[in-house]
Design an enzyme around this catalytic site. Structure first.
Site, short mmCIF file in Angstrom:
data_model
loop_
_atom_site.label_atom_id
_atom_site.label_comp_id
_atom_site.label_asym_id
_atom_site.label_seq_id
_atom_site.Cartn_x
_atom_site.Cartn_y
_atom_site.Cartn_z
N ALA A 111 -4.04 8.07 -3.19
CA ALA A 111 -2.62 7.53 -3.36
C ALA A 111 -2.64 6.28 -4.04
O ALA A 111 -2.74 5.10 -3.28
CB ALA A 111 -1.76 7.67 -1.96
N VAL A 112 -2.75 6.13 -5.44
CA VAL A 112 -2.90 4.80 -5.85
C VAL A 112 -1.64 4.20 -6.01
O VAL A 112 -0.76 4.73 -6.41
CB VAL A 112 -3.25 5.12 -7.45
CG1 VAL A 112 -3.52 3.84 -7.89
CG2 VAL A 112 -4.75 5.92 -7.41
N THR A 119 0.78 -1.33 -0.01
CA THR A 119 0.01 0.06 -0.02
C THR A 119 0.76 1.08 0.06
O THR A 119 2.14 1.26 -0.13
CB THR A 119 -1.08 -0.05 1.10
OG1 THR A 119 -2.02 0.91 0.88
CG2 THR A 119 -0.25 0.21 2.64
N ASN A 120 0.23 2.53 0.14
CA ASN A 120 0.83 3.69 0.13
C ASN A 120 0.59 4.39 1.30
O ASN A 120 -0.58 4.15 2.12
CB ASN A 120 0.32 4.76 -1.06
CG ASN A 120 1.01 4.41 -2.38
OD1 ASN A 120 2.13 3.98 -2.41
ND2 ASN A 120 0.18 4.74 -3.51
N ARG A 121 1.23 5.17 1.93
CA ARG A 121 0.94 6.15 3.05
C ARG A 121 -0.12 7.29 2.67
O ARG A 121 0.28 7.75 1.58
CB ARG A 121 2.40 6.82 3.55
CG ARG A 121 3.17 5.99 4.16
CD ARG A 121 4.32 6.66 4.78
NE ARG A 121 4.01 7.48 5.80
CZ ARG A 121 4.82 8.12 6.88
NH1 ARG A 121 6.28 7.89 6.43
NH2 ARG A 121 4.46 8.85 7.72
#
Ligand code: CTP
Ligand code: CA
Length: 225
Positions: free
Chosen positions: A100-101, A33-35
């Site tokens: 935030a893809v 994932t992303n932050r």
């Protein structure tokens, strides 16, 4: 009219907002994932609803509650977000893409939990679709607003993204600056336009920045009519 009456200047407009990270499964118990807390996108959705817009909020997993009055769709992966966004795109006036893809996803998600029986391992990643770039190719009068979090060469990268994705506005922020990082309630952004102009904004509350972005989107929309 009362001075306290809310400004309903977005009445009649449909605003689609994406928020949060995406989560790309590695196995049944793990993901990439992303932050992203989702706070910026949820603030935009809340601000737009208060100003009278019809609001569609499409978000990856966050700890936040969708604002009252928005049409909410929860998604996990970039592929799911892409499908939800493309389906609604023809019927919206403004798109604000703060999600935030994840740029890549595991090539295969393991069906069973991966056991730690080797000293090292690698995960093959493949590129996800660029949702915003696809909207840029399909747009027919919609106002497209992108976001970019950068850690270096902010203006150069931002100008490339505005042009490359056919955006009307990019909200760029340097996440190394105190007050502009992840999970904060404030942001320090620069508004970057396709004509190359850049408007730096001061440290702002995310809700105030949300209203500022909607002001710009509305002005761009009026300019297109
Ligand atoms: N975005 C998207 N789909 C992706 C990746 C990004 O829609 N697969 C959108 C984000 O929601 C954001 C904008 O594109 O509005 C910019 O995202 P960013 O990560 O800054 O840019 P990228 O084009 O992914 O480039 P890079 O990560 O290499 O800087
Ligand atoms: Ca990216």
């Amino acid at each position: 009219v009362s001075l306290l009456a809310p400004n309903r200047d977005l009445k009649g407009l449909t605003v689609m907002v994406t928020a949060g990270p995406t989560a790309e499964p590695i196995d049944p118990v793990r993901y990439l994932t992303n932050r992203s807390s989702g706070k910026m996108g949820f603030a935009v959705a809340e601000a737009a609803v208060r100003r009278g817009a019809k609001v569609i909020l499409i978000s990856g997993p966050t700890a936040l509650k969708p604002p009252a009055g928005v049409e909410f769709t929860g998604v996990e992966t970039a592929a799911e977000m892409c499908e939800a966004v493309l389906e609604r795109f023809p019927a919206v006036d403004v798109v604000i893409k703060s999600a935030a893809v994840a740029d890549y996803r595991p090539a295969r998600a393991a069906a069973q939990k991966i056991k730690k029986n080797t000293d090292s391992m690698s995960i093959e990643l493949v590129k996800n679709p660029d949702i915003l770039a696809e909207l840029g190719r399909r747009k027919e009068g919609q106002v497209l607003v992108g976001f970019a979090a950068e850690t270096s060469n902010l203006e150069k990268n931002a100008l490339q993204k505005v042009a490359g994705k056919n955006l009307d506005l990019l909200v760029a922020n340097d996440v190394t600056q105190p007050g502009a990082g992840f999970g904060t309630d404030t942001n320090i952004a620069k508004l970057v336009y396709p004509d190359g102009s850049i408007v730096p904004l001061p440290l702002m509350d995310k809700l105030a920045l949300a209203h500022r972005i909607l002001d710009e989107a509305l002005a761009l929309r009026e300019g297109k009519k």
